[in-house]
Design an enzyme around this catalytic site. Structure first.
Site, mmCIF file in Angstrom:
data_model
loop_
_atom_site.group_PDB
_atom_site.id
_atom_site.type_symbol
_atom_site.label_atom_id
_atom_site.label_comp_id
_atom_site.label_asym_id
_atom_site.label_seq_id
_atom_site.Cartn_x
_atom_site.Cartn_y
_atom_site.Cartn_z
ATOM 1 N N GLU A 175 2.517 3.557 -74.030
ATOM 2 C CA GLU A 175 3.064 4.852 -74.473
ATOM 3 C C GLU A 175 3.556 4.796 -75.917
ATOM 4 O OE1 GLU A 175 5.870 6.175 -71.482
ATOM 5 O OE2 GLU A 175 4.241 6.817 -70.169
ATOM 6 N N GLU A 365 -1.412 5.540 -65.329
ATOM 7 C CA GLU A 365 -0.128 5.837 -64.671
ATOM 8 C C GLU A 365 -0.158 7.271 -64.189
ATOM 9 O OE1 GLU A 365 3.624 5.005 -66.622
ATOM 10 O OE2 GLU A 365 2.757 3.278 -67.630
HETATM 11 C C1 BGP Z 1 6.355 5.573 -68.035
HETATM 12 C C2 BGP Z 1 6.429 4.093 -68.229
HETATM 13 C C3 BGP Z 1 6.542 3.299 -67.002
HETATM 14 C C4 BGP Z 1 7.172 3.974 -65.816
HETATM 15 C C5 BGP Z 1 6.971 5.459 -65.742
HETATM 16 C C6 BGP Z 1 7.835 6.195 -64.756
HETATM 17 O O1 BGP Z 1 6.903 6.210 -69.122
HETATM 18 O O2 BGP Z 1 5.293 3.626 -68.919
HETATM 19 O O3 BGP Z 1 7.050 2.039 -67.345
HETATM 20 O O4 BGP Z 1 8.395 3.514 -65.487
HETATM 21 O O5 BGP Z 1 7.094 6.079 -66.980
HETATM 22 O O6 BGP Z 1 9.106 6.443 -65.293
HETATM 23 P P1 BGP Z 1 10.389 6.146 -64.447
HETATM 24 O O7 BGP Z 1 10.339 4.717 -64.106
HETATM 25 O O8 BGP Z 1 11.544 6.475 -65.310
HETATM 26 O O9 BGP Z 1 10.289 7.037 -63.267
#
Ligand code: BGP
Length: 469
Positions: A175, A365
């Site tokens: 990201e 993701e």
């Molecule tokens: C993205 C990241 C991840 C992951 C995801 C979900 O931004 O790349 O590492 O964690 O978000 O976010 P969260 O864990 O805050 O629900």
């Protein structure tokens, strides 16, 4: 078009949220290791070192470090074709600026990759997923400093060489575009703004260094193994203009500019008009070395990996910079963390990205963070998650079959419950596999299959044809 025969179905994780063993076998501290746990609406505190008596969720994660065999066996049962993970940079270079790597750290990933290959699971590796060595932040100012390019490239050379026959798919910075979108780009760039510092200058300079580092990594990787596929990784914030008022559509464009800033440089190889306009909007400047333009031009990525969770709304609220986001979309439901649930937004994202760059896409993701209840009989009926994933995979399928978008694979986020990055919570769960651990870090870490486990297994076995539930 249909999903390709070798479509990469799997799940995604990151070392800082999953591995634990934060100081085992010579590992140094990463920026994640000094972040305390928090909760929805409460920002995570960032410390300058580890202070006893505090709960730092990354320290144990959910202990993949010691349980990788058990977890990978479960992924194999679901039929995973691939598994996305990150290498914890300070496990390999504890401070980040050493000449020699930490052999014990390298050996850990030898074991993990061997275990994955035992089941025919292809590792998909992120080189930097919020795990910059803390020492590089404190000693060098992190990505503000051009020296970080050399440290990163040295780290890449080490792992590319070591794992050249184990790993084919890599991505550079997780990201990366969030460097420009966050109030403090701590996770992405290891940066907390200092007093008196011009934030725009810092963001542009750090971004430039990261993009040059990424391009150098692409060139180096292709040199080490021409079969490597090295991607960038973007967070794609599908955005709708609040109304059909033209100004609101302009607001959408403005809202997307910081994201295309990175996509344009990493995929097209130069600062496009979108980038220079965005630099002007931010009002910052940065310096470049003479050789940089050529490196960026030659080191463009092989594919675009991206995360997609929700969509947003942009409303025009005055001259140029004044975009208002964060409005609720009346057509969409939201999850418990207030994220819009928008499967069609995924199809639109795939189209927007493919139309703009014409590079293969990889959804690395996507998923529903939700609170899961374990019933008395031990079962976990995560129906809401199944419905979320089914709708999103259907949208992905439509993008492939109806819109002819080229997609390499799909790895849902947090295929096993791991620490949330935003809050450090455990109760925000994404997994097909439940992990017994709570927000204070207590629990047995026992793994349990949720209802979605068998559902996803069926999806993979049918290559995305059977989404029924
Ligand atoms: C993205 C990241 C991840 C992951 C995801 C979900 O931004 O790349 O590492 O964690 O978000 O976010 P969260 O864990 O805050 O629900």
């Amino acid at each position: 078009m249909k999903f390709k025969e070798n479509f990469l179905w799997g799940g995604a994780t990151a070392a800082n949220q999953y591995e634990g063993a934060y100081d085992a076998d010579g590992k140094g501290l990463s920026i994640a290791d000094v972040e305390k746990g928090a909760r929805h609406g409460v920002p995570r505190e960032i410390h300058d070192q580890v202070y006893p008596g505090n709960y730092y969720p990354s320290h144990e994660g959910v202990d993949f470090y010691h349980r990788y065999k058990e977890d990978i066996a479960l992924f194999a049962q679901m039929g995973f074709k691939c598994f996305r993970m990150s290498i914890n940079w300070p496990r390999i270079f504890p401070r980040g600026d050493e000449e020699q790597p930490n052999e014990a750290g390298l050996k850990f990933y030898d074991r993990v990759f061997a275990e994955l290959h035992k089941y025919g699971i292809e590792p998909i590796v992120t080189l930097s997923h919020y795990e910059t060595p803390l020492y590089l932040v404190q000693r060098y100012g992190s990505w503000r400093n051009r020296k970080l390019i050399d440290f990163f490239v040295h780290y890449c050379r080490t792992v590319f060489t070591r794992y050249k026959d184990q790993v084919r798919y890599w991505m550079t910075f997780n990201e990366i575009n969030e460097t420009m979108n966050q109030k403090q780009p701590w996770h992405q760039a290891g940066i907390l703004f200092e007093e008196g510092e011009n934030k725009a200058d810092v963001v542009l300079q750090a971004s430039h260094h990261m993009m040059v580092a990424s391009a150098k990594a692409v060139l180096l990787g292709h040199d080490i193994n021409p079969d490597f596929k090295i991607g960038c990784m973007l967070q794609y914030p599908m955005t709708y203009g609040a109304t059909c008022r033209p100004e609101d559509q302009l607001a959408k464009k403005y809202h997307m500019m910081p994201n295309f800033y990175y996509g344009d440089v990493m995929c097209r190889g130069y600062y496009t008009n979108t980038c220079t306009a965005q630099q002007r909007r931010l009002g910052g400047t940065f310096t470049q070395d003479e050789e940089d333009a050529l490196i960026l031009k030659k080191g463009t990525v092989d594919y675009i990996a991206f995360s997609y969770y929700f969509s947003s709304i942009a409303r025009y609220a005055g001259p140029q910079d004044n975009i208002c986001t964060g409005e609720k979309n009346p057509y969409l439901e939201r999850n418990d963390w207030d994220w819009h649930i928008d499967p069609l937004g995924l199809r639109l994202s795939l189209n927007e990205l493919y139309d703009r760059y014409q590079l293969p896409l990889f959804v690395v993701e996507n998923g529903l963070g939700a609170i899961d209840a374990v019933r008395e009989d031990g079962t976990i009926e995560d129906n809401q998650r199944i419905a979320f994933l089914a709708a999103h995979i259907k949208a992905l399928k439509d993008a492939v079959e109806l819109d002819d978008v080229d997609v390499i694979g799909y790895t849902s986020w947090g295929c096993i419950d791991i620490i949330s990055v935003g809050t450090g919570e455990m109760r925000k769960r994404y997994g097909y596999i439940y992990v017994d651990k709570d927000d204070e870090g207590k629990g047995t870490l026992e793994r349990k299959k949720k209802k979605s486990f068998d559902w996803y297994k069926k999806v993979i076995a049918s290559n995305g044809e059977d989404l029924s539930y």
